[in-house]
Design a protein around this motif. Structure first.
Motif, mmCIF file in Angstrom:
data_model
loop_
_atom_site.group_PDB
_atom_site.id
_atom_site.type_symbol
_atom_site.label_atom_id
_atom_site.label_comp_id
_atom_site.label_asym_id
_atom_site.label_seq_id
_atom_site.Cartn_x
_atom_site.Cartn_y
_atom_site.Cartn_z
ATOM 1 N N VAL A 39 1.004 -1.253 0.225
ATOM 2 C CA VAL A 39 0.280 0.173 0.103
ATOM 3 C C VAL A 39 0.566 1.237 0.051
ATOM 4 N N GLY A 40 1.865 1.288 0.981
ATOM 5 C CA GLY A 40 2.640 2.491 0.764
ATOM 6 C C GLY A 40 3.569 2.093 -0.252
ATOM 7 N N SER A 41 3.881 1.709 -1.240
ATOM 8 C CA SER A 41 4.605 1.921 -2.579
ATOM 9 C C SER A 41 3.153 2.627 -3.525
ATOM 10 N N GLN A 42 2.340 2.377 -3.441
ATOM 11 C CA GLN A 42 1.194 2.903 -4.207
ATOM 12 C C GLN A 42 0.586 4.484 -4.264
ATOM 13 N N ALA A 43 0.269 4.663 -2.569
ATOM 14 C CA ALA A 43 -0.421 5.877 -1.518
ATOM 15 C C ALA A 43 -0.031 7.148 -2.951
ATOM 16 N N PRO A 44 1.941 7.287 -2.664
ATOM 17 C CA PRO A 44 1.555 8.644 -3.403
ATOM 18 C C PRO A 44 0.851 9.435 -4.833
ATOM 19 N N ASP A 45 0.140 7.566 -5.617
ATOM 20 C CA ASP A 45 -0.142 7.882 -6.894
ATOM 21 C C ASP A 45 -1.535 8.298 -6.589
ATOM 22 N N LEU A 46 -1.893 8.134 -5.512
ATOM 23 C CA LEU A 46 -2.833 8.827 -5.156
ATOM 24 C C LEU A 46 -3.845 9.746 -6.079
ATOM 25 N N ASP A 47 -3.173 10.929 -6.509
ATOM 26 C CA ASP A 47 -3.383 11.957 -7.106
ATOM 27 C C ASP A 47 -3.740 12.003 -9.016
ATOM 28 N N THR A 48 -3.414 10.709 -8.425
ATOM 29 C CA THR A 48 -3.745 10.053 -10.438
ATOM 30 C C THR A 48 -5.553 10.322 -10.935
ATOM 31 N N ILE A 49 -5.584 10.359 -9.791
ATOM 32 C CA ILE A 49 -7.465 10.814 -9.136
ATOM 33 C C ILE A 49 -8.412 12.276 -9.581
ATOM 34 N N LEU A 50 -6.568 13.113 -10.091
ATOM 35 C CA LEU A 50 -6.841 14.038 -10.723
ATOM 36 C C LEU A 50 -7.505 14.768 -12.091
ATOM 37 N N LYS A 51 -7.134 12.917 -12.870
ATOM 38 C CA LYS A 51 -7.676 13.150 -14.812
ATOM 39 C C LYS A 51 -8.987 13.256 -14.520
ATOM 40 N N LEU A 52 -10.024 12.517 -12.909
ATOM 41 C CA LEU A 52 -11.088 12.746 -13.767
ATOM 42 C C LEU A 52 -11.305 13.715 -13.505
ATOM 43 N N ARG A 53 -10.691 15.435 -13.220
ATOM 44 C CA ARG A 53 -11.391 16.536 -13.099
ATOM 45 C C ARG A 53 -10.640 17.212 -14.091
ATOM 46 N N ASN A 54 -9.573 17.405 -14.684
ATOM 47 C CA ASN A 54 -9.194 17.599 -16.340
ATOM 48 C C ASN A 54 -7.166 17.541 -15.980
ATOM 49 N N ASN A 55 -7.025 18.029 -17.286
ATOM 50 C CA ASN A 55 -5.586 17.318 -17.281
ATOM 51 C C ASN A 55 -5.028 18.733 -16.514
ATOM 52 N N ALA A 56 -5.036 20.045 -16.969
ATOM 53 C CA ALA A 56 -4.444 20.526 -16.116
ATOM 54 C C ALA A 56 -4.322 20.936 -14.641
ATOM 55 N N LYS A 57 -5.677 20.049 -13.840
ATOM 56 C CA LYS A 57 -5.106 19.573 -12.378
ATOM 57 C C LYS A 57 -4.402 18.830 -12.366
ATOM 58 N N TYR A 58 -4.571 17.697 -13.628
ATOM 59 C CA TYR A 58 -3.214 16.832 -12.634
ATOM 60 C C TYR A 58 -2.344 17.050 -13.282
ATOM 61 N N ILE A 59 -1.758 18.050 -14.404
ATOM 62 C CA ILE A 59 -0.530 18.436 -14.998
ATOM 63 C C ILE A 59 -0.242 18.793 -13.846
ATOM 64 N N ARG A 60 -0.971 19.993 -13.199
ATOM 65 C CA ARG A 60 -0.127 20.163 -12.233
ATOM 66 C C ARG A 60 0.031 19.776 -10.832
ATOM 67 N N ASN A 61 -0.602 19.051 -10.292
ATOM 68 C CA ASN A 61 -0.684 18.734 -9.371
ATOM 69 C C ASN A 61 0.245 17.065 -9.211
#
Length: 326
Positions: A39-61
């Motif tokens: 779980v720890g090896s995956q946790a920091p990539d939780l921000d991948t869900i920002l793709k559901l918002r839009n690419n701008a949010k994902y790219i920036r964060n």
């Protein structure tokens, strides 16, 4: 790294943890630590869900705040705490140590990609991208798979993955030496080099380069130690005209500019609108630059439509976003 590699790294770290005398081969702590490392090896990539918002949010964060020093601490505490609820008989100290190591390893290996992370936040928001390892490196992934297979047929998981990581340390050193030779070659062949942005590819002996000199951008590649220039552009500063300033207010454009270190720009004027486009020079595929940011503005400089992200043809870009025709 890619999700698959982070998963096998988590498994490998859990296997390596069995060398810890407090964990052993089969105990509640062993089970808890294995869950913690995966779980720890995956946790920091939780921000991948920002793709559901839009690419701008994902790219920036993406790989930003979630890969920062405070986030590493919070991920470790949160994951350890949740697992301890279900395994109260395990060693809390060792669970915390190995879970933290898994989170730290995730952020650490991401630094070696061309994409990089903001791992030193809150001290600096600078992107740290060493450009030594591709986001998916076949050797790294499959040596982990080999280790897992050895474990599955009865090999000692601790010694197996200790051997895997000794080999990987040597591999990283080799890749670093290869990269430094390329840097040296570039500086010998080009004058007034200000910056070299290197992107390793999935192929061991092939690299992509974006070279910034005082007056020009060069896009090149290295294959089997041979440096080949693919494109050359004049280095023209972005003019702060009314059109450019209006475009930079757009979320997609500002996200692109916050992330891309080397790009060229275009401004086109049509009968009823303006179009501003920024093209990242780090990525080149079959003569095309797929990572872009584009905005269209009407005659009053109001934003009509915009996009940032990966697109591999102008036709697909305009169909996908319903942009105004040229």
């Amino acid at each position: 790294m890619d999700t698959g590699t982070h998963i096998v790294m988590g498994i490998a770290l859990g296997g390596l943890a069995t060398l810890d005398p407090a964990i052993g081969i089969n105990s509640p702590t062993t089970q808890a630590v294995m869950i913690g490392t995966i779980v720890g090896s995956q946790a920091p990539d939780l921000d991948t869900i920002l793709k559901l918002r839009n690419n701008a949010k994902y790219i920036r964060n993406h790989r930003g705040l979630t890969h920062s020093i405070p986030a590493v601490i919070l991920w470790s505490i949160l994951i350890t705490g949740v697992i301890y609820v279900f395994f109260p008989e395990c060693s809390l100290l060792h669970l915390a140590l190995w879970t933290t190591l898994a989170v730290v390893l995730h952020v650490f290996v991401d630094i070696f990609n061309a994409y990089g992370t903001q791992a030193l936040r809150p001290f600096t928001k600078k992107w740290i991208a060493l450009g030594i390892i591709n986001t998916f490196d076949p050797f790294i992934f499959f040596i982990h798979i080999l280790g897992i297979l050895v474990w599955a047929v009865g090999g000692h998981q601790g010694y197996t993955f200790f051997s895997v990581y000794v080999v990987l340390i040597g591999y990283y050193i080799l890749r670093f030496i290869m990269q430094q030779r390329i840097f040296k070659d570039v500086r010998e062949k080009f004058e007034d080099v200000e910056r070299i942005i290197i992107s390793p590819t999935i192929r061991f002996r092939q690299w992509h380069l974006a070279i910034m000199t005082k007056d020009q951008f060069f896009v090149a590649r290295v294959v089997d130690s041979e440096l080949v220039v693919l494109d050359q552009f004049e280095r023209v500063p972005v003019p702060q005209t009314k059109i450019i300033r209006a475009a930079e207010e757009d979320e997609n454009i500002s996200a692109f500019l916050s992330f891309s270190p080397v790009y060229r720009w275009e401004v086109d004027e049509y009968t009823d609108h303006y179009e501003v486009k920024f093209i990242d020079l780090r990525y080149r595929s079959k003569g095309y630059y797929p990572f872009v940011a584009i905005v269209q503005l009407d005659q009053d400089l109001k934003i009509v439509s915009s996009y940032t992200g990966w697109i591999f043809s102008e036709e697909k870009l305009r169909k996908k976003l319903h942009l105004l025709p040229e």
